[in-house]
Design an enzyme around this catalytic site. Structure first.
Site, PDB file in Angstrom:
ATOM      1  N   ARG A   1       1.683   6.342  13.035  1.00 55.77           N
ATOM      2  CA  ARG A   1       2.678   5.825  12.193  1.00 55.77           C
ATOM      3  C   ARG A   1       3.269   4.629  12.973  1.00 55.77           C
ATOM      4  O   ARG A   1       3.817   5.045  14.004  1.00 55.77           O
ATOM      5  CB  ARG A   1       3.569   6.730  11.731  1.00 55.77           C
ATOM      6  CG  ARG A   1       4.687   5.995  10.627  1.00 55.77           C
ATOM      7  CD  ARG A   1       5.371   6.784  10.019  1.00 55.77           C
ATOM      8  NE  ARG A   1       6.176   6.064   8.876  1.00 55.77           N
ATOM      9  CZ  ARG A   1       6.508   6.376   7.705  1.00 55.77           C
ATOM     10  NH1 ARG A   1       6.058   7.476   7.399  1.00 55.77           N
ATOM     11  NH2 ARG A   1       7.232   5.546   6.786  1.00 55.77           N
TER      12      ARG A   1
ATOM     13  N   GLY B   1       6.915  -5.071   5.201  1.00 54.99           N
ATOM     14  CA  GLY B   1       8.289  -5.882   4.836  1.00 54.99           C
ATOM     15  C   GLY B   1       9.255  -6.221   5.746  1.00 54.99           C
ATOM     16  O   GLY B   1      10.017  -7.179   5.791  1.00 54.99           O
ATOM     17  N   ARG B   2       9.550  -5.234   6.694  1.00 51.64           N
ATOM     18  CA  ARG B   2      10.490  -5.640   7.913  1.00 51.64           C
ATOM     19  C   ARG B   2      10.113  -6.657   8.576  1.00 51.64           C
ATOM     20  O   ARG B   2      10.941  -7.626   8.915  1.00 51.64           O
ATOM     21  CB  ARG B   2      11.083  -4.419   8.473  1.00 51.64           C
ATOM     22  CG  ARG B   2      11.817  -3.461   7.823  1.00 51.64           C
ATOM     23  CD  ARG B   2      11.968  -2.301   8.571  1.00 51.64           C
ATOM     24  NE  ARG B   2      10.762  -1.286   8.157  1.00 51.64           N
ATOM     25  CZ  ARG B   2      10.610  -0.051   8.927  1.00 51.64           C
ATOM     26  NH1 ARG B   2      11.380  -0.048   9.880  1.00 51.64           N
ATOM     27  NH2 ARG B   2       9.515   0.590   8.681  1.00 51.64           N
TER      28      ARG B   2
ATOM     29  N   ASP C   1       3.211   1.103   8.570  1.00 50.75           N
ATOM     30  CA  ASP C   1       4.300   0.726   7.947  1.00 50.75           C
ATOM     31  C   ASP C   1       4.912  -0.364   8.697  1.00 50.75           C
ATOM     32  O   ASP C   1       4.628  -0.593   9.983  1.00 50.75           O
ATOM     33  CB  ASP C   1       5.397   2.267   8.182  1.00 50.75           C
ATOM     34  CG  ASP C   1       6.497   1.939   7.506  1.00 50.75           C
ATOM     35  OD1 ASP C   1       6.670   1.354   6.475  1.00 50.75           O
ATOM     36  OD2 ASP C   1       7.533   2.959   7.760  1.00 50.75           O
TER      37      ASP C   1
ATOM     38  N   THR D   1       1.680   7.371  -3.953  1.00 49.88           N
ATOM     39  CA  THR D   1       2.062   7.633  -5.151  1.00 49.88           C
ATOM     40  C   THR D   1       3.537   7.358  -5.453  1.00 49.88           C
ATOM     41  O   THR D   1       4.052   6.958  -6.522  1.00 49.88           O
ATOM     42  CB  THR D   1       1.756   9.062  -5.778  1.00 49.88           C
ATOM     43  OG1 THR D   1       2.497  10.012  -4.512  1.00 49.88           O
ATOM     44  CG2 THR D   1       0.122   9.573  -5.692  1.00 49.88           C
TER      45      THR D   1
ATOM     46  N   ASN E   1       5.110   4.469  -4.055  1.00 50.67           N
ATOM     47  CA  ASN E   1       5.354   3.221  -4.112  1.00 50.67           C
ATOM     48  C   ASN E   1       5.528   2.472  -5.268  1.00 50.67           C
ATOM     49  O   ASN E   1       5.953   1.369  -5.184  1.00 50.67           O
ATOM     50  CB  ASN E   1       3.997   2.418  -3.193  1.00 50.67           C
ATOM     51  CG  ASN E   1       4.069   2.800  -1.640  1.00 50.67           C
ATOM     52  OD1 ASN E   1       2.948   2.603  -1.053  1.00 50.67           O
ATOM     53  ND2 ASN E   1       5.099   2.892  -1.205  1.00 50.67           N
ATOM     54  N   TRP E   2       5.042   3.112  -6.091  1.00 52.97           N
ATOM     55  CA  TRP E   2       5.282   2.692  -7.735  1.00 52.97           C
ATOM     56  C   TRP E   2       6.773   2.363  -7.747  1.00 52.97           C
ATOM     57  O   TRP E   2       7.329   1.575  -8.752  1.00 52.97           O
ATOM     58  CB  TRP E   2       4.953   3.514  -8.967  1.00 52.97           C
ATOM     59  CG  TRP E   2       3.176   3.790  -8.813  1.00 52.97           C
ATOM     60  CD1 TRP E   2       2.805   4.760  -8.156  1.00 52.97           C
ATOM     61  CD2 TRP E   2       2.456   2.691  -9.211  1.00 52.97           C
ATOM     62  NE1 TRP E   2       1.437   4.555  -8.284  1.00 52.97           N
ATOM     63  CE2 TRP E   2       1.119   3.156  -9.083  1.00 52.97           C
ATOM     64  CE3 TRP E   2       2.462   1.406  -9.562  1.00 52.97           C
ATOM     65  CZ2 TRP E   2      -0.157   2.799  -9.281  1.00 52.97           C
ATOM     66  CZ3 TRP E   2       1.173   0.792 -10.051  1.00 52.97           C
ATOM     67  CH2 TRP E   2       0.045   1.470  -9.736  1.00 52.97           C
TER      68      TRP E   2
ATOM     69  N   ILE F   1       5.787  11.757   8.093  1.00 54.26           N
ATOM     70  CA  ILE F   1       4.270  11.477   7.640  1.00 54.26           C
ATOM     71  C   ILE F   1       4.246  11.335   6.223  1.00 54.26           C
ATOM     72  O   ILE F   1       3.125  10.837   5.794  1.00 54.26           O
ATOM     73  CB  ILE F   1       3.598  13.119   7.928  1.00 54.26           C
ATOM     74  CG1 ILE F   1       4.325  14.286   6.957  1.00 54.26           C
ATOM     75  CG2 ILE F   1       3.778  13.532   9.269  1.00 54.26           C
ATOM     76  CD1 ILE F   1       3.546  15.490   7.289  1.00 54.26           C
ATOM     77  N   SER F   2       5.374  11.250   5.382  1.00 51.70           N
ATOM     78  CA  SER F   2       5.193  10.454   4.301  1.00 51.70           C
ATOM     79  C   SER F   2       4.305  11.020   3.215  1.00 51.70           C
ATOM     80  O   SER F   2       3.522  10.170   2.739  1.00 51.70           O
ATOM     81  CB  SER F   2       5.195   9.088   4.311  1.00 51.70           C
ATOM     82  OG  SER F   2       6.629   8.456   4.871  1.00 51.70           O
TER      83      SER F   2
ATOM     84  N   HIS G   1       2.630  -8.175   3.915  1.00 54.69           N
ATOM     85  CA  HIS G   1       1.635  -7.331   3.511  1.00 54.69           C
ATOM     86  C   HIS G   1       0.274  -7.851   3.499  1.00 54.69           C
ATOM     87  O   HIS G   1      -0.571  -7.534   3.895  1.00 54.69           O
ATOM     88  CB  HIS G   1       1.818  -6.897   1.984  1.00 54.69           C
ATOM     89  CG  HIS G   1       2.886  -5.991   1.643  1.00 54.69           C
ATOM     90  ND1 HIS G   1       3.041  -4.817   2.211  1.00 54.69           N
ATOM     91  CD2 HIS G   1       3.907  -6.156   0.804  1.00 54.69           C
ATOM     92  CE1 HIS G   1       4.159  -4.168   2.010  1.00 54.69           C
ATOM     93  NE2 HIS G   1       4.419  -4.958   0.823  1.00 54.69           N
TER      94      HIS G   1
END
Length: 240
Positions: A186, A21-22, A18, A64, A66-67, A193-194, A35
């Site tokens: 993470r 992007g930041r 993770d 799933t 992230n779409w 835990i996403s 990325h």
């Protein structure tokens, strides 16, 4: 520091990568720049596994959920996955890395699925490090799909209802050929835990760290492996 990390450290490490992007936004760059930087970091961490005794590495590439991101970011990520496989396939083969993919494959485009199949076949004989990449993966989705396949076997008479237990279900999971993760990391400071490896991580040790994934180094990876080796894992029992 333990004298022999490989004897006491985690056999299977799973990572929620993770913060890409930041990391990019902090540098005034588009999220996809982060990325791409994160993909380069994967290469370094895979190479660090063998000296540390980490036999299995599972990374969360695309969930799933992230779409829900912007169409341009999703398209960019899919392009990145295709480029990564094409660029790294021969190196992974040469370095003894076996690659597997988990997740709902039918939800991915045909070209990407074909590349995934080719990479799995190319590295099928390798056994130095087992790299598992979760693409279009969600823990609840995985359990639901596994339960559906299990129910089909019960309906067809291949499995008796009384044979369904906590040892049976894992045989239907995407990770059926993998040991459960010992350590889950993470990055980026988020402490959740996403929906990642929900069943498999029931007794895993967790490390939530502030480092953004593109900044996650081999040294920090080693520190976390060493820290794990010092933990007293009791699995519900009491220390002697």
């Amino acid at each position: 520091m333990p004298e022999d990390i490989t004897a006491q450290g985690p056999r299977h490490v799973a990572i929620i990568m993770d913060g890409n992007g930041r990391w990019a936004q902090a540098r005034g760059r588009p999220r996809l720049f982060g990325h791409h930087a994160g993909a380069k970091r994967v290469k370094e961490i895979v190479r660090a596994c063998k000296p540390l005794g980490v036999k299995y590495l599972t990374i969360f590439g695309f969930s799933t959920e992230n779409w829900k991101r912007t169409q341009s970011e999703v398209a960019g990520l899919m392009s990145l996955f295709r480029a990564y496989i094409r660029k790294e396939a021969r190196a992974l083969k040469a370095e003894g890395v076996r690659v597997r993919f988990i997740g709902d494959r039918p939800g991915l485009d045909a070209k990407l699925r074909a590349l995934m199949d080719e990479l799995e076949e190319l590295t099928a004989e390798n056994d130095e490090v087992n790299l598992t990449i979760a693409l279009n993966y969600g823990g609840r989705d995985e359990v639901a799909r596994a339960t559906q396949r299990l129910a089909e076997d019960v309906q067809a008479g291949r499995l008796k209802p009384e044979e369904v237990n906590e040892e049976t279900l894992p045989k239907y999971l995407d990770t059926c050929v993998l040991p459960d993760p010992d350590l889950v990391i993470r990055t980026s400071g988020e402490a959740r835990i996403s929906n990642f490896l929900l069943w498999q991580s029931a007794y895993a040790e967790y490390e939530f760290i502030d480092t953004l994934w593109p900044d996650f180094s081999e040294d920090e990876f080693r520190r976390l492996v060493v820290s794990y080796s010092m933990r007293d894992r009791r699995f519900g029992a009491v220390s002697a």
